[in-house]
Design a protein around this motif. Structure first.
Motif, PDB file in Angstrom:
ATOM      1  N   ILE A 188     -12.035   8.394  -9.558  1.00  0.00           N
ATOM      2  CA  ILE A 188     -10.927   7.532  -9.961  1.00  0.00           C
ATOM      3  C   ILE A 188     -10.512   7.931 -11.369  1.00  0.00           C
ATOM      4  O   ILE A 188     -11.282   7.778 -12.321  1.00  0.00           O
ATOM      5  CB  ILE A 188     -11.311   6.044  -9.945  1.00  0.00           C
ATOM      6  CG1 ILE A 188     -11.832   5.617  -8.572  1.00  0.00           C
ATOM      7  CG2 ILE A 188     -10.092   5.186 -10.329  1.00  0.00           C
ATOM      8  CD1 ILE A 188     -12.291   4.171  -8.522  1.00  0.00           C
ATOM      9  N   ASP A 200      -9.372   4.276 -14.327  1.00  0.00           N
ATOM     10  CA  ASP A 200      -9.996   3.121 -13.679  1.00  0.00           C
ATOM     11  C   ASP A 200      -9.973   1.865 -14.526  1.00  0.00           C
ATOM     12  O   ASP A 200     -10.591   0.869 -14.159  1.00  0.00           O
ATOM     13  CB  ASP A 200     -11.449   3.452 -13.311  1.00  0.00           C
ATOM     14  CG  ASP A 200     -12.318   3.708 -14.531  1.00  0.00           C
ATOM     15  OD1 ASP A 200     -11.918   4.527 -15.377  1.00  0.00           O
ATOM     16  OD2 ASP A 200     -13.394   3.093 -14.637  1.00  0.00           O
ATOM     17  N   THR A 217      -4.769  -1.675 -11.217  1.00  0.00           N
ATOM     18  CA  THR A 217      -4.996  -1.044  -9.916  1.00  0.00           C
ATOM     19  C   THR A 217      -6.344  -0.346  -9.879  1.00  0.00           C
ATOM     20  O   THR A 217      -7.126  -0.503  -8.934  1.00  0.00           O
ATOM     21  CB  THR A 217      -3.871  -0.044  -9.600  1.00  0.00           C
ATOM     22  OG1 THR A 217      -2.629  -0.742  -9.509  1.00  0.00           O
ATOM     23  CG2 THR A 217      -4.129   0.670  -8.280  1.00  0.00           C
ATOM     24  N   ILE A 274      -9.583  -1.011  -7.378  1.00  0.00           N
ATOM     25  CA  ILE A 274     -10.103   0.034  -6.495  1.00  0.00           C
ATOM     26  C   ILE A 274     -11.600   0.228  -6.752  1.00  0.00           C
ATOM     27  O   ILE A 274     -12.405   0.325  -5.817  1.00  0.00           O
ATOM     28  CB  ILE A 274      -9.336   1.356  -6.694  1.00  0.00           C
ATOM     29  CG1 ILE A 274      -7.894   1.214  -6.191  1.00  0.00           C
ATOM     30  CG2 ILE A 274     -10.030   2.508  -5.970  1.00  0.00           C
ATOM     31  CD1 ILE A 274      -7.021   2.413  -6.480  1.00  0.00           C
ATOM     32  N   ARG A 306     -13.584  -2.500  -5.224  1.00  0.00           N
ATOM     33  CA  ARG A 306     -13.669  -2.403  -3.766  1.00  0.00           C
ATOM     34  C   ARG A 306     -14.613  -1.295  -3.312  1.00  0.00           C
ATOM     35  O   ARG A 306     -15.122  -1.328  -2.183  1.00  0.00           O
ATOM     36  CB  ARG A 306     -12.271  -2.167  -3.176  1.00  0.00           C
ATOM     37  CG  ARG A 306     -11.348  -3.386  -3.271  1.00  0.00           C
ATOM     38  CD  ARG A 306      -9.906  -3.025  -2.925  1.00  0.00           C
ATOM     39  NE  ARG A 306      -9.016  -4.155  -3.119  1.00  0.00           N
ATOM     40  CZ  ARG A 306      -8.514  -4.915  -2.139  1.00  0.00           C
ATOM     41  NH1 ARG A 306      -8.841  -4.652  -0.881  1.00  0.00           N
ATOM     42  NH2 ARG A 306      -7.709  -5.915  -2.406  1.00  0.00           N
ATOM     43  N   ILE A 348      -8.397   9.716  -6.823  1.00  0.00           N
ATOM     44  CA  ILE A 348      -7.442   8.606  -6.783  1.00  0.00           C
ATOM     45  C   ILE A 348      -6.867   8.458  -8.183  1.00  0.00           C
ATOM     46  O   ILE A 348      -7.596   8.171  -9.144  1.00  0.00           O
ATOM     47  CB  ILE A 348      -8.110   7.295  -6.339  1.00  0.00           C
ATOM     48  CG1 ILE A 348      -8.803   7.472  -4.987  1.00  0.00           C
ATOM     49  CG2 ILE A 348      -7.071   6.183  -6.243  1.00  0.00           C
ATOM     50  CD1 ILE A 348      -9.546   6.236  -4.503  1.00  0.00           C
ATOM     51  N   CYS A 388      -4.790   6.611 -10.907  1.00  0.00           N
ATOM     52  CA  CYS A 388      -4.261   5.299 -11.305  1.00  0.00           C
ATOM     53  C   CYS A 388      -3.716   5.436 -12.716  1.00  0.00           C
ATOM     54  O   CYS A 388      -4.255   4.873 -13.678  1.00  0.00           O
ATOM     55  CB  CYS A 388      -5.346   4.233 -11.226  1.00  0.00           C
ATOM     56  SG  CYS A 388      -6.137   4.125  -9.610  1.00  0.00           S
ATOM     57  N   ASN A 430       0.587   6.737  -2.699  1.00  0.00           N
ATOM     58  CA  ASN A 430       0.450   5.321  -2.368  1.00  0.00           C
ATOM     59  C   ASN A 430       1.796   4.618  -2.552  1.00  0.00           C
ATOM     60  O   ASN A 430       2.459   4.821  -3.564  1.00  0.00           O
ATOM     61  CB  ASN A 430      -0.587   4.687  -3.296  1.00  0.00           C
ATOM     62  CG  ASN A 430      -1.540   3.775  -2.585  1.00  0.00           C
ATOM     63  OD1 ASN A 430      -2.055   4.125  -1.532  1.00  0.00           O
ATOM     64  ND2 ASN A 430      -1.791   2.620  -3.150  1.00  0.00           N
ATOM     65  N   ASN A 443      -6.230  -7.074   2.195  1.00  0.00           N
ATOM     66  CA  ASN A 443      -5.335  -5.935   2.344  1.00  0.00           C
ATOM     67  C   ASN A 443      -4.314  -6.219   3.443  1.00  0.00           C
ATOM     68  O   ASN A 443      -3.791  -5.310   4.068  1.00  0.00           O
ATOM     69  CB  ASN A 443      -6.122  -4.663   2.684  1.00  0.00           C
ATOM     70  CG  ASN A 443      -5.249  -3.423   2.653  1.00  0.00           C
ATOM     71  OD1 ASN A 443      -4.478  -3.227   1.731  1.00  0.00           O
ATOM     72  ND2 ASN A 443      -5.358  -2.580   3.667  1.00  0.00           N
ATOM     73  N   SER A 465      -4.176  -1.524  -4.600  1.00  0.00           N
ATOM     74  CA  SER A 465      -5.571  -1.095  -4.469  1.00  0.00           C
ATOM     75  C   SER A 465      -6.059  -1.119  -3.028  1.00  0.00           C
ATOM     76  O   SER A 465      -6.750  -0.196  -2.578  1.00  0.00           O
ATOM     77  CB  SER A 465      -6.466  -1.987  -5.325  1.00  0.00           C
ATOM     78  OG  SER A 465      -6.003  -2.042  -6.654  1.00  0.00           O
ATOM     79  N   ALA A 506      -4.680   1.810  -1.227  1.00  0.00           N
ATOM     80  CA  ALA A 506      -5.341   3.060  -1.633  1.00  0.00           C
ATOM     81  C   ALA A 506      -6.673   3.226  -0.914  1.00  0.00           C
ATOM     82  O   ALA A 506      -7.013   4.328  -0.457  1.00  0.00           O
ATOM     83  CB  ALA A 506      -5.540   3.079  -3.140  1.00  0.00           C
ATOM     84  N   VAL A 507      -7.449   2.148  -0.806  1.00  0.00           N
ATOM     85  CA  VAL A 507      -8.732   2.224  -0.113  1.00  0.00           C
ATOM     86  C   VAL A 507      -8.524   2.447   1.387  1.00  0.00           C
ATOM     87  O   VAL A 507      -9.265   3.198   2.023  1.00  0.00           O
ATOM     88  CB  VAL A 507      -9.568   0.960  -0.382  1.00  0.00           C
ATOM     89  CG1 VAL A 507     -10.832   0.948   0.466  1.00  0.00           C
ATOM     90  CG2 VAL A 507      -9.925   0.868  -1.864  1.00  0.00           C
TER      91      VAL A 507
END
Length: 309
Positions: free
Chosen positions: A8, A11, A15, A19, A22, A56, A58, A114, A266, A295, A298-299
Motif C-alpha cells: 500500500i 496508507d 482510503t 484498506i 481491511r 495499491i 492511495c 479504482n 462494501n 477502500s 479496492a479490496v
C-alpha cells in the motif's frame, strides 16, 4: 508457494487507512507499508513497488503517475485508487458489476483503476439502463450527490473532528463551476454522448453517500416507465453480491434515504422511485464513500486479482 506481497503506497490517508484496516489481519497475503521516514523517499518507494506482487496506490494523482512510472518489474500489478487513470483506455475500470465479464477482466488485469466514489453510484445506476437502450446516450443527465465529509480526505476529517469542529458547516454544495474532476469519468463509463450536469455536496456526517438522478419519462421511449427501469436494474444485478436493487414495493414505503445506512460495508443499494402521475422517476444509490466508493472496492478488486496471482 509464498503468499503474495501487497504494497500500500500512501496508507495514511482516509482510503489507505481503511484498506490497511481491511487487510491487516489477512493471512493469505503479506501486507507491506513504508515507515513514516521513508514515505517520501522516491528510491525506497520504487524499491517497494518493484518488489511487490500487487501495489495499491492511495496517492494524489501526480504521485500516482510517478509511482506507476517507477515500475520496471513487468510482473507488478497495480490498483490505483486515485483519479489519475480512470479514463485511460489501457487501464481496466475497477467496477466488477458494471458489465458482464468485467470481474473477469479485472481478475486478469495488470492495471486496474479504482472508480471514484460518486461515479460508482452514477455508473451503477445508469450504465445498465443505457446498455439496454432505455435511456438514450444524448439524454440530459443531471446528478446530485451528498457525501460524508471524509470524502474531502484529511481536510474534511480535521475540519469536522478537530477541537474547532463546532464551527464546521452542516452542509456545503460545491463544484459550482460544473467542472468536478469526476464528471469525465462519469460520462465515459456510462457511455453518454453529452457531458452530464453533476452537483456534489458534503454533509456533517463522517461517511456515506446518497446520489440521485431525476428522469423525465416524456424524454424516453413511450414504453419506458418506472417498472421498466427497475426491472432492468434488477436483472442486471440479480447475481451481484455487493449491489442490491430495492424491490419497488419497499421503495414505495420509504420516506427518506439515509446516506449512512451501509457504512462499514462494501454494499450499494439502488432504488427506483416512480411518479407516474407526473411522468417522472427518481433513481437513487446509497453506499459508503469509504466502502464501495473507495477502500471496499479496492479490496474487492484485489481479491479478484489475487485469484489469478
Amino acid at each position: 508457494m509464498s503468499s503474495p506481497i501487497v504494497f500500500i503506497d500512501g496508507d495514511q490517508g482516509t482510503t489507505g487507512l481503511q484498506i490497511h484496516e481491511r487487510l491487516r489481519n489477512r493471512t493469505d497475503l503479506r501486507l507491506v507499508t513504508l515507515p513514516a521516514a521513508e514515505r517520501k523517499d522516491a528510491r525506497r518507494r520504487a524499491q517497494a513497488i518493484n518488489a511487490c506482487d500487487i501495489a495499491i496506490l492511495c496517492l494524489p494523482d501526480a504521485a500516482a503517475r510517478e509511482a506507476v512510472n517507477a515500475i520496471v518489474n513487468p510482473d507488478v500489478r497495480v490498483i490505483d485508487a486515485s483519479s489519475a487513470h480512470r479514463t485511460a483506455p489501457d487501464w481496466i475500470y475497477g467496477f466488477p458489476e458494471m458489465t458482464p465479464g468485467q470481474a473477469e477482466r479485472i481478475a486478469n488485469a495488470h492495471r486496474v483503476t479504482n472508480p471514484g466514489c460518486y461515479p460508482t453510484g452514477a455508473v451503477g445506476l445508469l450504465r445498465p439502463l443505457m446498455q439496454a437502450g432505455l435511456i438514450p446516450d444524448d439524454y440530459p443527465i443531471s446528478i446530485h450527490a451528498v457525501s460524508g465529509y471524509s470524502g474531502r480526505g484529511r481536510a474534511g476529517v480535521e475540519e469536522h473532528e478537530s477541537p474547532g469542529a463546532v464551527n464546521a458547516p452542516a452542509y456545503q454544495v460545491y463544484g459550482l463551476e460544473l467542472a468536478h474532476k469526476h464528471t469525465p469519468e462519469i460520462q465515459r463509463h456510462i457511455g453518454l454522448a453529452q457531458r452530464p450536469i453533476f452537483v456534489p455536496a458534503y454533509g456533517a456526517f463522517r461517511q456515506g453517500i446518497v446520489l440521485t438522478v431525476p428522469l423525465a419519462l416524456r424524454l424516453l421511449a413511450r414504453e419506458v416507465d418506472g417498472t421498466t427501469l427497475h426491472a432492468c436494474l434488477a436483472r442486471h444485478y440479480a447475481d451481484a453480491a455487493h449491489v442490491h436493487v430495492l424491490p419497488l414495493n419497499e421503495s414505495r414505503d420509504l420516506k427518506y434515504l439515509d446516506p449512512q445506512v451501509l457504512n462499514g460495508t462494501n454494499d450499494m443499494r439502488l432504488s427506483v422511485f416512480p411518479d407516474m402521475k407526473h411522468e417522472q422517476v427518481l433513481l437513487a444509490a446509497v453506499f459508503d464513500n469509504l466502502g464501495k466508493g473507495a477502500s471496499g472496492a479496492a479490496v474487492q478488486n484485489l481479491d479478484l486479482m489475487l485469484s489469478r496471482q
